[in-house]
Write a protein that holds these residues in place. Sequence first.
Motif, PDB file in Angstrom:
ATOM      1  N   ALA A 103      29.033 -47.114 -20.804  1.00 30.31           N
ATOM      2  CA  ALA A 103      28.777 -46.327 -22.009  1.00 30.31           C
ATOM      3  C   ALA A 103      27.306 -45.989 -22.083  1.00 30.31           C
ATOM      4  N   GLN A 104      27.030 -44.761 -22.463  1.00 35.33           N
ATOM      5  CA  GLN A 104      25.674 -44.292 -22.718  1.00 35.33           C
ATOM      6  C   GLN A 104      25.763 -43.351 -23.907  1.00 35.33           C
ATOM      7  N   VAL A 105      25.513 -43.873 -25.095  1.00 33.96           N
ATOM      8  CA  VAL A 105      25.715 -43.127 -26.335  1.00 33.96           C
ATOM      9  C   VAL A 105      24.371 -42.882 -27.005  1.00 33.96           C
ATOM     10  N   ASN A 106      24.133 -41.633 -27.367  1.00 32.23           N
ATOM     11  CA  ASN A 106      22.927 -41.256 -28.113  1.00 32.23           C
ATOM     12  C   ASN A 106      23.347 -40.218 -29.149  1.00 32.23           C
ATOM     13  N   LEU A 107      23.685 -40.683 -30.328  1.00 33.08           N
ATOM     14  CA  LEU A 107      24.248 -39.836 -31.380  1.00 33.08           C
ATOM     15  C   LEU A 107      23.387 -39.973 -32.630  1.00 33.08           C
ATOM     16  N   SER A 108      23.044 -38.848 -33.240  1.00 34.64           N
ATOM     17  CA  SER A 108      22.218 -38.910 -34.448  1.00 34.64           C
ATOM     18  C   SER A 108      22.399 -37.637 -35.255  1.00 34.64           C
ATOM     19  N   SER A 109      21.940 -37.684 -36.487  1.00 34.04           N
ATOM     20  CA  SER A 109      21.891 -36.459 -37.287  1.00 34.04           C
ATOM     21  C   SER A 109      20.802 -35.559 -36.723  1.00 34.04           C
ATOM     22  N   GLY A 124      24.383 -54.970 -22.113  1.00 39.92           N
ATOM     23  CA  GLY A 124      24.169 -53.750 -22.885  1.00 39.92           C
ATOM     24  C   GLY A 124      23.436 -54.024 -24.178  1.00 39.92           C
ATOM     25  N   GLY A 125      23.364 -52.985 -25.004  1.00 39.73           N
ATOM     26  CA  GLY A 125      22.690 -53.106 -26.283  1.00 39.73           C
ATOM     27  C   GLY A 125      23.142 -52.042 -27.253  1.00 39.73           C
ATOM     28  N   SER A 148      28.343 -40.467 -23.372  1.00 42.78           N
ATOM     29  CA  SER A 148      29.541 -40.605 -22.542  1.00 42.78           C
ATOM     30  C   SER A 148      29.987 -42.055 -22.534  1.00 42.78           C
ATOM     31  N   ILE A 149      31.283 -42.249 -22.749  1.00 48.90           N
ATOM     32  CA  ILE A 149      31.935 -43.559 -22.613  1.00 48.90           C
ATOM     33  C   ILE A 149      33.084 -43.365 -21.631  1.00 48.90           C
ATOM     34  N   TRP A 195      23.987 -46.758 -27.916  1.00 51.22           N
ATOM     35  CA  TRP A 195      24.721 -47.852 -27.273  1.00 51.22           C
ATOM     36  C   TRP A 195      24.687 -47.641 -25.773  1.00 51.22           C
ATOM     37  N   ASN A 196      24.329 -48.660 -25.055  1.00 45.67           N
ATOM     38  CA  ASN A 196      24.431 -48.615 -23.597  1.00 45.67           C
ATOM     39  C   ASN A 196      25.155 -49.855 -23.119  1.00 45.67           C
TER      40      ASN A 196
END
Length: 862
Positions: free
Chosen positions: A318-324, A273-274, A346-347, A302-303
């Motif tokens: 996990a596949q996270v894409n969160l930002s302002s 992941g990264g 999603s985690i 985060w993946n």
Amino acid sequence: MISAQEKVFSDSVMIRQEADTTNLQQEKTSSSILDAPVDYEAADSTIMDREKHMVYFYGDATIKYTDITLKADFIRFNMQSREVYAKGMPDSTGAIAGKPVFTQGSETFESNEITYNFNSKKALIKGVITEQEGGYLHSELTKKQSDGSIDMMGGKYTTCDAEHPHFYLALTKAKVIPNDKIVSGPAYLVVEDIPLPLILPFGFFPNQKTQASGILIPEYGEEKNRGYFLKNGGYYFALSDYFDLAVTADIFSNGTWGVGIRSNYNVRYRFSGGVNLRYYKNVSGDLDLGTYSRSQDFSFRWNHRQDAKSNPTSSFSAQVNLSSSSYDRNHSYETENFLTNTKQSSISYTKRWAGTPLNFSGSLSHSQNSANKTMNLNFPKLAFNVGRITPFRNLSDSPEDKWYKNIEISYSANLDNRINTYDSLLFTPAVFDDMKNGFKHEIPLTANFKPFNNFNISPRIQYKGVAYTEKIKRTWDENYIDPETGLTTPSMRVDTIKGFQYAHAYLPSIGMSLNPKIYGMFQFKNPEARILAIRHVMSPSIGFNFTPDMTKWSPNYYDTVQTDTAGHTRVYSYFENGIYGTPSLNGKFGSVNFTLNNNIEMKLRSGSDTTSEVKKIKLLDNLRFGTSYNIFADSLNLAPLSMTGYTSLFNGKFKINFSGLFDPYAIDDNGRKYNEFLVGRSAKPFRLTRFNVGLDFSLKSKQESSTGSGGSSRMSGRDMNMGQDLMSEGDQTEEKQEIIEQTMSTMYPGYVDFNIPWNLSIRYNFNYSKPGLDSRVTQTLNFNGDIKLTPKWRIGVTSGWDFEEKSLSYTSMNIYRDLHCWEMRLSWIPIGYHQSYSFSINAKASILKDLKYKRQKSWYDN
């Protein structure tokens, strides 16, 4: 093959004298100077000169000593100094053939001439080309030292694999330390044999097979609004073979700055992941003009992927894409980011127990809309399930033996927590003020019987329980004082009562369904016609569901409240705002459901000849109608009639999706629906309240055979070959071809496929909505395509049409030129808010990624 050991060349060597030369035979003696045997062979001849202590090998000669192998058309071996000399020989055309190829361990190189000493392990090499971790070193004169290091004069460093490279860095002198670095003196850039005025006082090139820590050179440039900048500069930490870390920073002359942390990890056969985290402090406007402002932006990605072989009974991803909400607008240069205003994350973790019906899952999810800055969170969401169990059936029993053997029981439990907030409140205590949570568990006991074909009877009894941390109480208050106006305004009050609340109910029900199939066939009588027959398959379904009134046997969670000064009332539930609702029904429930699925196919000859192959073509993949009737509702019993359909023509190149909603009830002058069928007031049985149709047309030329050009991106030769191998594995279906293209594009951003000369896609969508008196029509048209003008040129265009503004929507043009070891790209957005362009010409190899020329105009300056 002649094979001997170094012991041959001793005082006791046995030779057969012939003029001035001696043919060497395989002989051995007891004395030796070298610490290992020397094996040799020659396809033509092997000649020994005893007086000069020389051995000459002609024609595909090979000498092997320990891990060293030397091959050439001519090899001369000095028996006293243990020195070997090799070169190529002219062939019948005069060209030099059989040039020396020297191999030591995993290192191999070809040269014009080489002199090597077995004792000192030093070499003098002329005209050598060696590959050094993604690059190529050309040298006129090279000395190889005993420790493996190389001293060069008149060298070239390039990433072009051509024998005469298209570009290189001319090195006056250099030193190569294997598996470490290449250091050079003064160097200058040469392109197509033209020296350029780009002179470097010295050069340093990494030459390591493993990762190494080092400085990340920043990218520099200028923007109109934020000024001069340095971006993506920092330091890279090669922490281990399993993970790394890069810390970078951006700074703009107007005061804007940002920092970033990026890490990748990979444990083979377990997980990979990264993580990418960025934070910005934005400055905009002018302090003197009163437009100065400061803001913050963040982005977290985060993946994580777990290898399926690491644990067959559990998985974590996990596949996270969160930002302002403003991050993409302020800091993203990727088109797809600023054209999309939604993000999701999603985690999840799943666990099943082998040999049992037990399984567990847990997840955290997030969705946000950057347009209105809203954010929805679910954390955590847990589920535990016990699969269906047949307590009265043994493994050897047949379901048809006894009716009670079809009885099944299962269990499910769910826990959920939800937050609806704004991104500005995400990291503040206020985010938990409107948090909703709930727990639900169910124990259904079901059975299924088939009295005859296509008819099912399904009795069911279910226990359902829910738990919350609050409930509501509605009351009518005649003396309510409005806190804003201070006036007495009779109104309905809603009070929230905190505390643990548990509600449960027993819900018996019965369901029946009839699912026949009706076939229709129309055959053409003309035996010479290409169309042989048309078949229509109808799949009607009629279902009935009934749940009795259980209010006498279950706790009552409903109440009645006055809603206005006229005395009107309505029934409400204490848990109507809960995540899982109310477990019991307020009264009895019964419904009848109707659905009808249609499929139409045609039998067609592939040619005009009556002996041609007959194939089936789907004219209509599916056309579905559905509605339901609520038996015990006091009004509006009949639900709107829904219609959905799908078909594809011309081998899937033209796809049609459509859907509609038809309401049978009339509306009044205010657009409100009331309990009277429309057919009683007009000749129309239904009102069309919603209709949608989507057309998708795509064309793609046939795939060309791979000729070595393949795709183009910053990938290694091994990866390029992998892509070509994927593309050439027999005849590819369109679906498999799309998967290959997506895989290569994901692995290598900017990948350009030169095996497909052209493609074109057009998408049109029409939406009509009229729930009341007012109607609304929206249309979208998008198209994209690209074409390969020559084996090295490709042009792509993406655009659309805005029906409201009557103008082109977001439009971009991309031009790509493959220059073998270089590449040229032009991206241009000619209209709209994101007007910009970017032109770059650069070396393909990642090791020389900073060797480029780039000009751009950012859309941030608009």
